[in-house]
Motif scaffolding. Sequence first.
Motif, PDB file in Angstrom:
ATOM      1  N   TYR A 197       0.818  -1.213   0.000  1.00  0.00           N
ATOM      2  CA  TYR A 197       0.000   0.000   0.000  1.00  0.00           C
ATOM      3  C   TYR A 197       0.854   1.266   0.000  1.00  0.00           C
ATOM      4  O   TYR A 197       0.428   2.313  -0.487  1.00  0.00           O
ATOM      5  CB  TYR A 197      -0.937   0.006   1.212  1.00  0.00           C
ATOM      6  N   SER A 198       2.065   1.174   0.516  1.00  0.00           N
ATOM      7  CA  SER A 198       2.951   2.342   0.556  1.00  0.00           C
ATOM      8  C   SER A 198       3.371   2.795  -0.845  1.00  0.00           C
ATOM      9  O   SER A 198       3.752   3.954  -1.025  1.00  0.00           O
ATOM     10  CB  SER A 198       4.193   2.042   1.399  1.00  0.00           C
ATOM     11  N   GLN A 199       3.334   1.904  -1.830  1.00  0.00           N
ATOM     12  CA  GLN A 199       3.697   2.279  -3.200  1.00  0.00           C
ATOM     13  C   GLN A 199       2.572   3.003  -3.929  1.00  0.00           C
ATOM     14  O   GLN A 199       2.813   3.699  -4.903  1.00  0.00           O
ATOM     15  CB  GLN A 199       4.082   1.035  -4.004  1.00  0.00           C
ATOM     16  N   LEU A 200       1.341   2.835  -3.484  1.00  0.00           N
ATOM     17  CA  LEU A 200       0.196   3.483  -4.135  1.00  0.00           C
ATOM     18  C   LEU A 200      -0.015   4.881  -3.549  1.00  0.00           C
ATOM     19  O   LEU A 200      -0.121   5.044  -2.345  1.00  0.00           O
ATOM     20  CB  LEU A 200      -1.072   2.660  -3.927  1.00  0.00           C
ATOM     21  N   ASN A 201      -0.084   5.880  -4.425  1.00  0.00           N
ATOM     22  CA  ASN A 201      -0.387   7.244  -3.991  1.00  0.00           C
ATOM     23  C   ASN A 201      -1.887   7.470  -3.889  1.00  0.00           C
ATOM     24  O   ASN A 201      -2.323   8.422  -3.260  1.00  0.00           O
ATOM     25  CB  ASN A 201       0.214   8.260  -4.951  1.00  0.00           C
ATOM     26  N   GLY A 202      -2.661   6.634  -4.541  1.00  0.00           N
ATOM     27  CA  GLY A 202      -4.107   6.768  -4.533  1.00  0.00           C
ATOM     28  C   GLY A 202      -4.717   6.037  -5.712  1.00  0.00           C
ATOM     29  O   GLY A 202      -4.020   5.366  -6.469  1.00  0.00           O
ATOM     30  N   PHE A 203      -6.025   6.183  -5.821  1.00  0.00           N
ATOM     31  CA  PHE A 203      -6.720   5.582  -6.962  1.00  0.00           C
ATOM     32  C   PHE A 203      -7.860   6.483  -7.378  1.00  0.00           C
ATOM     33  O   PHE A 203      -8.355   7.310  -6.611  1.00  0.00           O
ATOM     34  CB  PHE A 203      -7.214   4.172  -6.628  1.00  0.00           C
ATOM     35  N   VAL A 204      -8.253   6.333  -8.636  1.00  0.00           N
ATOM     36  CA  VAL A 204      -9.342   7.106  -9.233  1.00  0.00           C
ATOM     37  C   VAL A 204     -10.264   6.125  -9.928  1.00  0.00           C
ATOM     38  O   VAL A 204      -9.812   5.148 -10.512  1.00  0.00           O
ATOM     39  CB  VAL A 204      -8.798   8.126 -10.263  1.00  0.00           C
ATOM     40  N   VAL A 205     -11.551   6.387  -9.874  1.00  0.00           N
ATOM     41  CA  VAL A 205     -12.520   5.584 -10.615  1.00  0.00           C
ATOM     42  C   VAL A 205     -13.092   6.467 -11.723  1.00  0.00           C
ATOM     43  O   VAL A 205     -13.614   7.544 -11.454  1.00  0.00           O
ATOM     44  CB  VAL A 205     -13.647   5.071  -9.693  1.00  0.00           C
ATOM     45  N   GLU A 206     -12.942   6.007 -12.967  1.00  0.00           N
ATOM     46  CA  GLU A 206     -13.478   6.754 -14.103  1.00  0.00           C
ATOM     47  C   GLU A 206     -14.872   6.256 -14.419  1.00  0.00           C
ATOM     48  O   GLU A 206     -15.144   5.065 -14.341  1.00  0.00           O
ATOM     49  CB  GLU A 206     -12.579   6.580 -15.319  1.00  0.00           C
ATOM     50  N   MET A 207     -15.733   7.206 -14.788  1.00  0.00           N
ATOM     51  CA  MET A 207     -17.127   6.882 -15.046  1.00  0.00           C
ATOM     52  C   MET A 207     -17.493   7.314 -16.465  1.00  0.00           C
ATOM     53  O   MET A 207     -17.024   8.345 -16.937  1.00  0.00           O
ATOM     54  CB  MET A 207     -17.989   7.623 -14.025  1.00  0.00           C
TER      55      MET A 207
END
Length: 158
Positions: free
Chosen positions: A87-97
Amino acid sequence: MVSLKVYNWEVFERWTLWYVGFFLVIGAVVCVSLFYESWDNLQWLIWAIIMLMIVWWYLFFLSRENTEIKMVIKPEGFVIWERLIPYSQLNGFVVEMDKKTMKFKNIVLLFDKSVEIYSLKDTKKQQELFFSKLSELVPYVDKYEQSSLDKLLRRLKI
């Protein structure tokens, strides 16, 4: 352990007109190349190699299989297929719609220097459960900035 079914990459839905346009552009470049009179043999060879590489690249990605894989949230990290991402490698996530149908379309994982985009395959209920669990571990980002090249390539669906 919460999981989500996705495709192994971003899946594009293209119209027949897109394919016709692509091959017309390739054909136009070939025709212009054939009738351009001041070329010597070396330039011909270079352009032929470039054109074959473009067509090969496109056919390679066209033939690439849309494999269904799983994303799994585990205590030790985020698992995509068989790859474990802490999880430390992920800066975040986005969901596209999709703006027309208002359905979730892609999940975009944001890393320090790159992004990974996966098209969603699972049910809406499972997607919402997965996103809520993931947002407890990794920040959900409302928007992310794409480079101009990324925007152009995604607009052209390449």
